[in-house]
Structure formats: C-alpha cells, structure tokens
Scaffold this motif. Sequence first.
Motif, PDB file in Angstrom:
ATOM      1  N   GLU A 104      66.167   8.421  73.741  1.00  0.00           N
ATOM      2  CA  GLU A 104      67.482   8.706  73.153  1.00  0.00           C
ATOM      3  C   GLU A 104      67.365   9.672  71.976  1.00  0.00           C
ATOM      4  OE1 GLU A 104      70.490   7.926  74.299  1.00  0.00           O
ATOM      5  OE2 GLU A 104      69.427   7.078  76.009  1.00  0.00           O
ATOM      6  N   ILE A 105      66.349   9.511  71.168  1.00  0.00           N
ATOM      7  CA  ILE A 105      66.137  10.435  70.044  1.00  0.00           C
ATOM      8  C   ILE A 105      65.860  11.840  70.575  1.00  0.00           C
ATOM      9  CG2 ILE A 105      64.543  11.027  68.170  1.00  0.00           C
ATOM     10  CD1 ILE A 105      64.276   7.975  67.671  1.00  0.00           C
ATOM     11  N   ALA A 106      65.011  11.939  71.598  1.00  0.00           N
ATOM     12  CA  ALA A 106      64.690  13.247  72.168  1.00  0.00           C
ATOM     13  C   ALA A 106      65.930  13.879  72.803  1.00  0.00           C
ATOM     14  CB  ALA A 106      63.580  13.108  73.202  1.00  0.00           C
ATOM     15  N   ARG A 107      66.753  13.087  73.465  1.00  0.00           N
ATOM     16  CA  ARG A 107      67.980  13.624  74.070  1.00  0.00           C
ATOM     17  C   ARG A 107      68.938  14.134  73.009  1.00  0.00           C
ATOM     18  NH1 ARG A 107      69.592   9.244  78.734  1.00  0.00           N
ATOM     19  NH2 ARG A 107      68.067   9.920  80.264  1.00  0.00           N
ATOM     20  N   SER A 108      69.084  13.390  71.924  1.00  0.00           N
ATOM     21  CA  SER A 108      70.009  13.822  70.883  1.00  0.00           C
ATOM     22  C   SER A 108      69.505  15.096  70.213  1.00  0.00           C
ATOM     23  CB  SER A 108      70.223  12.719  69.853  1.00  0.00           C
ATOM     24  OG  SER A 108      69.032  12.468  69.135  1.00  0.00           O
ATOM     25  N   ARG A 109      68.215  15.213  69.999  1.00  0.00           N
ATOM     26  CA  ARG A 109      67.662  16.428  69.395  1.00  0.00           C
ATOM     27  C   ARG A 109      67.832  17.606  70.344  1.00  0.00           C
ATOM     28  NH1 ARG A 109      61.942  14.106  67.135  1.00  0.00           N
ATOM     29  NH2 ARG A 109      62.806  12.908  65.413  1.00  0.00           N
ATOM     30  N   LYS A 110      67.574  17.378  71.612  1.00  0.00           N
ATOM     31  CA  LYS A 110      67.660  18.454  72.596  1.00  0.00           C
ATOM     32  C   LYS A 110      69.095  18.943  72.739  1.00  0.00           C
ATOM     33  CE  LYS A 110      66.231  19.562  77.287  1.00  0.00           C
ATOM     34  NZ  LYS A 110      65.626  19.056  78.523  1.00  0.00           N
ATOM     35  N   ALA A 111      70.049  18.036  72.722  1.00  0.00           N
ATOM     36  CA  ALA A 111      71.451  18.435  72.854  1.00  0.00           C
ATOM     37  C   ALA A 111      71.922  19.198  71.620  1.00  0.00           C
ATOM     38  CB  ALA A 111      72.318  17.203  73.070  1.00  0.00           C
ATOM     39  N   ASP A 112      71.445  18.805  70.445  1.00  0.00           N
ATOM     40  CA  ASP A 112      71.853  19.481  69.216  1.00  0.00           C
ATOM     41  C   ASP A 112      71.220  20.857  69.080  1.00  0.00           C
ATOM     42  OD1 ASP A 112      73.289  17.224  68.608  1.00  0.00           O
ATOM     43  OD2 ASP A 112      71.790  16.411  67.224  1.00  0.00           O
ATOM     44  N   GLU A 113      69.985  20.998  69.542  1.00  0.00           N
ATOM     45  CA  GLU A 113      69.248  22.241  69.353  1.00  0.00           C
ATOM     46  C   GLU A 113      69.413  23.214  70.515  1.00  0.00           C
ATOM     47  OE1 GLU A 113      65.239  21.020  68.774  1.00  0.00           O
ATOM     48  OE2 GLU A 113      65.677  19.969  66.913  1.00  0.00           O
ATOM     49  N   ALA A 114      70.049  22.789  71.581  1.00  0.00           N
ATOM     50  CA  ALA A 114      70.165  23.647  72.755  1.00  0.00           C
ATOM     51  C   ALA A 114      71.132  24.793  72.472  1.00  0.00           C
ATOM     52  CB  ALA A 114      70.662  22.849  73.949  1.00  0.00           C
ATOM     53  N   PRO A 115      70.662  26.018  72.646  1.00  0.00           N
ATOM     54  CA  PRO A 115      71.554  27.157  72.427  1.00  0.00           C
ATOM     55  C   PRO A 115      72.546  27.284  73.589  1.00  0.00           C
ATOM     56  CG  PRO A 115      69.432  27.929  73.183  1.00  0.00           C
ATOM     57  CD  PRO A 115      69.320  26.437  73.017  1.00  0.00           C
ATOM     58  N   ALA A 116      73.722  27.753  73.271  1.00  0.00           N
ATOM     59  CA  ALA A 116      74.726  27.977  74.303  1.00  0.00           C
ATOM     60  C   ALA A 116      74.368  29.283  75.000  1.00  0.00           C
ATOM     61  CB  ALA A 116      76.106  28.054  73.687  1.00  0.00           C
ATOM     62  N   ALA A 117      73.949  29.201  76.237  1.00  0.00           N
ATOM     63  CA  ALA A 117      73.518  30.393  76.975  1.00  0.00           C
ATOM     64  C   ALA A 117      74.340  30.521  78.247  1.00  0.00           C
ATOM     65  CB  ALA A 117      72.036  30.290  77.321  1.00  0.00           C
TER      66      ALA A 117
END
Length: 99
Positions: free
Chosen positions: A69-82
């Motif tokens: 869950e921590i990794a998912r939240s970090r990944k969703a926050d850091e994912a650039p809109a491409a």
Amino acid sequence: MKFDVVDPSDEQAILDEEDTGQEREPEEAPLPPGVHPRLDRASRRMHTRIRADLSILGESLNRLHEHIEIARSRKADEAPAASPPTNFRADAFSRPPTP
C-alpha cells in the motif's frame, strides 16, 4: 498379511497398560476410548505449532500488505501524467460491435 481381531475393551486394556500416567496432565479431559495418549500429545503439539506458524504468517502478510500500500501510494503520487505512445491502439482491446 494377518490381522488379529480384538475386542475394543481388550484393545483399550492394552493401551492403558502402555500409559504410564505421567504422560498426560491431570487437569486434561479424559481421552475417548481407543485414543492413545501419545497420539493425543502429538496432535496437541502439532495444533500448537500450526497456530504459531499461522500467526507468524498472518503478521508477515500484514506487513507485506502495508509495504504494498505504501508503494502504491508513492507510485500514484509520483507518476507523471503522460500521453499514450503513438503506437497504442485503444480499440485493439475492445470487442467489435455485434451486427
């Protein structure tokens, strides 16, 4: 193979002779007829070990879930809109319309 047919009461008498009396704790409930005390002890030990292993497994799975869950939240926050790549075909994943 040869088997001897014995009366259940005779079998219980043989099992009672093998029991030394020190193997079971006095506060335990009496065993059903035909159940050997060693089998009962082994069953109780196995049950205790399985419960301990399951509790350790449950704790490990909870920790793993927290890390995911921590990794998912970090990944969703850091994912650039491409934008999708030029060779991406969205219609390739849908079914063709039925006539």
